[in-house]
Design a protein around this motif. Structure first.
Motif, PDB file in Angstrom:
ATOM      1  N   SER A  75       0.830  -1.201   0.000  1.00  0.00           N
ATOM      2  CA  SER A  75       0.000   0.000   0.000  1.00  0.00           C
ATOM      3  C   SER A  75       0.863   1.249   0.000  1.00  0.00           C
ATOM      4  CB  SER A  75      -0.905   0.022   1.243  1.00  0.00           C
ATOM      5  OG  SER A  75      -1.685  -1.146   1.347  1.00  0.00           O
ATOM      6  N   LEU A  76       0.236   2.331  -0.372  1.00  0.00           N
ATOM      7  CA  LEU A  76       0.799   3.661  -0.169  1.00  0.00           C
ATOM      8  C   LEU A  76       0.046   4.278   1.002  1.00  0.00           C
ATOM      9  CD1 LEU A  76       2.406   6.226  -0.956  1.00  0.00           C
ATOM     10  CD2 LEU A  76       0.590   6.748  -2.596  1.00  0.00           C
ATOM     11  N   ASN A 101       6.115   0.117   3.429  1.00  0.00           N
ATOM     12  CA  ASN A 101       5.278   0.883   2.504  1.00  0.00           C
ATOM     13  C   ASN A 101       5.696   2.355   2.486  1.00  0.00           C
ATOM     14  OD1 ASN A 101       3.461  -1.174   1.585  1.00  0.00           O
ATOM     15  ND2 ASN A 101       2.486  -1.140   3.601  1.00  0.00           N
ATOM     16  N   PRO A 102       5.665   2.984   1.309  1.00  0.00           N
ATOM     17  CA  PRO A 102       6.004   4.415   1.242  1.00  0.00           C
ATOM     18  C   PRO A 102       4.954   5.271   1.946  1.00  0.00           C
ATOM     19  CG  PRO A 102       5.171   3.650  -0.880  1.00  0.00           C
ATOM     20  CD  PRO A 102       5.317   2.429  -0.010  1.00  0.00           C
ATOM     21  N   TYR A 161       3.731   7.433  -6.542  1.00  0.00           N
ATOM     22  CA  TYR A 161       4.237   6.476  -5.568  1.00  0.00           C
ATOM     23  C   TYR A 161       3.368   5.237  -5.365  1.00  0.00           C
ATOM     24  CZ  TYR A 161       7.380  10.279  -4.306  1.00  0.00           C
ATOM     25  OH  TYR A 161       8.327  11.256  -4.355  1.00  0.00           O
ATOM     26  N   ARG A 162       2.139   5.228  -5.869  1.00  0.00           N
ATOM     27  CA  ARG A 162       1.290   4.081  -5.527  1.00  0.00           C
ATOM     28  C   ARG A 162       1.615   2.842  -6.338  1.00  0.00           C
ATOM     29  NH1 ARG A 162      -4.854   5.073  -7.627  1.00  0.00           N
ATOM     30  NH2 ARG A 162      -4.431   6.046  -9.627  1.00  0.00           N
ATOM     31  N   ASP A 163       1.996   2.973  -7.628  1.00  0.00           N
ATOM     32  CA  ASP A 163       2.436   1.827  -8.419  1.00  0.00           C
ATOM     33  C   ASP A 163       1.460   0.647  -8.294  1.00  0.00           C
ATOM     34  OD1 ASP A 163       4.084   0.336 -10.092  1.00  0.00           O
ATOM     35  OD2 ASP A 163       5.321  -0.402  -8.438  1.00  0.00           O
ATOM     36  N   GLY A 164       0.178   0.925  -8.517  1.00  0.00           N
ATOM     37  CA  GLY A 164      -0.840  -0.120  -8.435  1.00  0.00           C
ATOM     38  C   GLY A 164      -1.252  -0.488  -7.027  1.00  0.00           C
TER      39      GLY A 164
END
Length: 373
Positions: A75-76, A101-102, A161-164
């Motif tokens: 997750s973001l 997670n970022p 930043y989420r990348d899916g």
């Protein structure tokens, strides 16, 4: 009894499980309201339409349980904090829950800062403060959900930043989470609903999953209730006075030692010892300031609390904890703030040092930090 369908088993406002049997319990919805779209519980209906406060909140353990699984997901995490109460609204120990997670730190309510503020310096200050709290962030975004300032940059950061990934939105109460998420819903989702927004804590009671157009979800988590914030303790009548709704007009006082400033009956600021110097108070302009000599401060408070020294009223003051003393020593050599969670902060404008005594209701957080502005 009308049965709840799968589509209406959770309140579209706060996420709590709906039920039609127990009117005094969470999630109650009258049977006739099941035909509405979206379906919201009676509590959310009354908050939305009558701005009523509800005393129902989840306890701290429940909040932590809801966050505990985030580290095991891909997750973001978007942590929303309130620039007006940075220390009070930052989630302590968030790094333990997010895992690898970022984290994007969205700093809301920047519209409250004076118009001459250097926002680049604010970003650097926030990064440094977050690092001191042990929180590693990939980006700091200054925004105002209310004024739609910086919102485009929030969206860009999410896309970068989420990348899916799904997006978890976390924050303390009254930081503007639901307002920000409702903007996301309107711009990036087909969902025909809004989360319940209110000035009152505990509006969202469970995880609320919001489908995005690309098949991922925004997951809104309940706001954590921190009792060390003055905004959690005051009456609903006074909450609007504590929480400013327009840019602050800082109050500057040139003080000699042994002088006192009262802000209503909420906070007493004593300049106990030090050279004559100026102090800038970043406080809601709906809270009047009153200056007096330190030797008269006890008498003044005893005679005028809740009347001349208001808000709060005397009746509301009786519901608050008694004032407790916080001795504060401002060291020489740098410019510092004294933050008072839920009220604002005081900038000590000189680097010559000072001895202060801050009186706040017992339990309210007082902290010294390097100056924000």
């Amino acid at each position: 009894m009308t049965e709840l369908t799968k589509d209406t088993e959770a309140c579209a406002g706060c996420g709590v499980k709906l039920q039609t049997e127990q009117q005094d319990k969470l999630g109650y919805v009258p049977e006739q309201a099941l035909n509405r779209t979206p379906v919201i519980c009676q509590r959310c209906f009354r908050i939305k339409n009558y701005n009523e406060v509800s005393g129902t909140t989840l306890n701290q353990d429940d909040f932590l349980k809801l966050l505990s699984h985030v580290g095991s997901t891909k997750s973001l995490v978007v942590n929303i904090v309130d620039i007006f109460d940075f220390e009070g609204s930052l989630i302590s120990g968030l790094s333990r829950f997010v895992g690898d997670n970022p984290v994007v730190l969205a700093v809301n309510k920047i519209d409250l800062l004076p118009k001459v503020t250097n926002f680049n310096k604010i970003v650097n200050w926030v990064r440094k403060q977050a690092k001191e709290f042990g929180l590693k962030v990939v980006e700091v975004v200054l925004c105002s959900a209310k004024q739609n300032m910086g919102f485009d940059r929030v969206i860009q950061a999410l896309d970068e930043y989420r990348d899916g990934r799904d997006i978890y939105v976390v924050g303390a109460t009254n930081v503007g989470k639901s307002t920000l998420i409702n903007r996301l819903i309107r711009d990036y989702s087909d969902l025909d609903a809004e989360l319940t927004t209110s000035h009152y804590p505990g509006t969202t009671l469970d995880l609320v999953k919001i489908p995005m157009d690309d098949g991922t979800f925004i997951i809104d988590t309940p706001g954590i209730v921190y009792p060390h914030r003055l905004t959690e303790l005051v009456s609903k009548q006074d909450l609007g006075k504590l929480m400013p709704d327009r840019p602050l007009k800082p109050l500057v006082f040139q003080l000699n030692e042994h002088q006192t400033i009262f802000f209503g009956s909420y906070v007493r600021f004593d300049f106990v010892q030090g050279e004559r110097q100026s102090f800038t108070f970043y406080v809601s302009n709906a809270i009047p300031a009153h200056r007096t000599k330190l030797e008269r401060a006890d008498e003044l408070y005893a005679e005028h609390k809740g009347v001349m020294l208001a808000p709060p009223t005397l009746e509301a003051l009786e519901q608050l904890p008694k004032l407790a003393k916080h001795p504060v020593r401002i060291p020489k050599g740098k410019i510092y703030d004294v933050s008072i969670s839920g009220l604002g902060w005081v900038k000590v404008n000189s680097d010559v040092g000072a001895d202060l005594m801050i009186h706040v209701p017992k339990g309210i957080k007082v902290a010294v930090r390097e100056s924000m502005i």
